[in-house]
Design an enzyme around this catalytic site. Structure first.
Site, PDB file in Angstrom:
ATOM      1  CG  HIS A 281      -1.828   0.986   1.364  1.00 16.25           C
ATOM      2  ND1 HIS A 281      -2.478   1.632   0.239  1.00 16.25           N
ATOM      3  CD2 HIS A 281      -2.553   1.869   2.353  1.00 16.25           C
ATOM      4  CE1 HIS A 281      -3.272   2.550   0.500  1.00 16.25           C
ATOM      5  NE2 HIS A 281      -3.366   2.552   1.939  1.00 16.25           N
ATOM      6  CB  CYS A 282       3.903   2.238   1.560  1.00 15.72           C
ATOM      7  SG  CYS A 282       2.672   1.988   3.053  1.00 15.72           S
ATOM      8  CB  ILE A 283       7.190   1.128  -1.992  1.00 19.83           C
ATOM      9  CG1 ILE A 283       7.588   0.844  -0.593  1.00 19.83           C
ATOM     10  CG2 ILE A 283       8.280   1.627  -2.910  1.00 19.83           C
ATOM     11  CD1 ILE A 283       8.228   1.935   0.004  1.00 19.83           C
TER      12      ILE A 283
END
Ligand SMILES: NC(=O)c1ccc[n+]([C@@H]2O[C@H](COP(=O)([O-])OP(=O)(O)OC[C@H]3O[C@@H](n4cnc5c(N)ncnc54)[C@H](O)[C@@H]3O)[C@@H](O)[C@H]2O)c1
Length: 443
Positions: A281-283
């Site tokens: 969900h981030c990078i």
């Protein structure tokens, strides 16, 4: 001379006292990978914590002491629930009785790679209905710089509820790394920046009760940008090493050996590793929040766009490698059987959000390949058009497959047996580094 305190000073003082005494009633909105560990940490520190989530199944599970986040053991959760330190609800009216609120809701991208702020907007609208003087609100969801001041503040501020006076607002990036046993919510330094210096001071005081290290910064924008710098740094370096891997493949140089040797340099180099593509969900998501925002300021985030393109090409590169490896064995990709080891986006976790495995499955199926997978953490995955693929037992199926692809290097896989029983192995993670066999093809 008797000095009487102003109303804002009274709110600051009473909230500070409650936080120090750990009698402040803590609220966490959004009980996912970020919110639940945070709720547990504050409950363990002695606060009474109320978690608020729209998903009733998560709320019910927590109240029964069942954890849906792998890093939180159910026994640990159950103990806190039984002692009354942690409860969950889907009813936002609980906010009327809370002193602090951390917002940990999702911030995905739309298909157009524009930020989807709907979860933050919806959470803020709900909070606003019950917000009362003397509350500290902290946004933790990763987002573009300016969100706290431009979006959250107008949603919460009212004529009788002014920031820095009757309520306090901060941004604090969440840096949790699911599956990381060494660095957990408690010992990852917590950056916090408030709308006013008083907001920052209260935010720092709050976190310092439950977390080991707090780093105060001068504004919400700095705090928001910290997270984007960290994740953009990772995304671009992974993009660079992925491009190097494609170059090395063409030149028949072992990229893994190159990285290991380069990493012996004691300064000025930090190893990043190639792989089948970015996930989580981030990078793959956060840097596009930044590029969206800078575009509005007339600046094109060219590094981000380029790294995004290179990383996005990796599943195609993997499928081409499978096709070439099968070709060398006299088999076309069409009608072949490819078995994936792992579909989670990284090792030893159950998260498949943005996982490159999903792209690989899609691309292989588009080329007429039969695809199966094994993943001890992921019993089933939703693929194209909502169809569900169920994990297979790897014992027999590995021997049947024309090619086995290590997509996620889970620690529990028996790599020796895998190589022994399979016909052809493509290793996208250097998981079988120590094995030598003509069956192995490396990224
Ligand atoms: N997962 C990570 O590793 C990680 C790490 C650092 C930062 N973040 C950031 O933290 C934020 C949360 O991520 P996550 O992984 O915990 O997401 P998640 O999907 O695991 O959890 C979010 C929770 O919020 C709930 N929710 C959605 N809308 C809501 C609303 N209006 N009110 C109440 N609850 C609501 C959902 O039901 C869900 O349980 C995101 O901005 C993410 O970028 C995530």
């Amino acid at each position: 001379m008797l000095l009487t305190k102003t109303e804002p000073e009274v709110w600051v003082e009473s909230l500070s006292e409650k936080i120090r005494a750990r009698s402040a009633r803590v609220g966490i909105v959004g009980l996912g990978y970020v919110g639940l560990p945070l709720a547990v940490e504050f409950a363990k520190a002695g606060f009474t914590v109320t978690g608020i989530d729209l998903q009733q199944s998560k709320v019910d599970g927590i109240n029964l002491g069942r954890s849906h986040v792998a890093d939180i053991r159910s026994e640990e959760l159950a103990e806190l629930v039984e002692s009354g330190k942690l409860t969950a609800t889907s009813d936002f009216s609980a906010i009327a009785h809370l002193d602090t609120i951390n917002i940990c809701v999702p911030t995905p991208l739309r298909k157009t790679k524009d930020p989807d702020m709907s979860y933050i907007v919806s959470a803020c609208n709900q909070i606003s209905q019950h917000l009362h003087p003397g509350t500290l609100v902290i946004l933790e969801s990763t987002t573009y710089p300016g969100t706290t001041d431009e979006l959250v503040l107008p949603a919460l501020q009212k004529p009788n509820l002014r920031v820095g006076e009757e309520f306090f607002l901060c941004f604090s990036p969440e840096r949790v790394d699911p599956g990381n046993a060494q660095y957990r919510t408690r010992n990852i330094p917590k950056v916090v920046g408030g709308v006013t210096p008083e907001c920052t001071r209260l935010g720092a005081l709050f976190y310092s009760q439950a977390l080991e290290t707090v780093v105060s910064v001068s504004s919400t924008q700095v705090a928001e940008m910290v997270k984007l710098l960290e994740n953009t740094f990772r995304m671009i370096n992974i993009g660079l090493v992925n491009e190097m891997a494609v170059m090395c493949d063409r030149m028949k140089i072992n990229i893994w050996e190159v990285i290991d040797a380069a990493a012996t340099k004691p300064f000025g180099f930090m190893p990043f590793y190639p792989g089948p593509g970015l996930g989580g969900h981030c990078i793959p998501v956060d840097p596009f929040y930044l590029s969206w925002k800078t575009r509005q300021a007339g600046i094109e985030a060219r590094f981000i766009e380029l790294a995004g393109y290179i990383n996005g090409q990796m599943p195609h590169f993997v499928v081409d490698k499978i096709q070439n490896a099968l070709n060398d064995h006299g088999k076309p990709l069409r009608n072949s059987h490819v078995h994936l080891m792992g579909v989670a986006y990284k090792k030893d976790i159950d998260d498949v959000r943005e996982s490159p495995a999903l792209d690989i499955i899609h691309l292989l199926r588009c080329r007429g390949t039969r695809v199966t997978y094994t993943d001890p953490f992921v019993p089933s995955v939703r693929i194209d058009d909502g169809e569900r693929l169920f994990a297979a037992d790897d014992h027999g199926i590995v021997a049947e497959a024309d090619c086995v692809v290590i997509v996620t290097d889970h620690s529990g896989f028996n790599y020796a047996k895998l190589i022994e029983t399979s016909r052809l192995v493509l290793d996208t993670r250097n998981a079988v580094k120590s094995f030598s066999s003509p069956k192995i093809v490396r990224l």
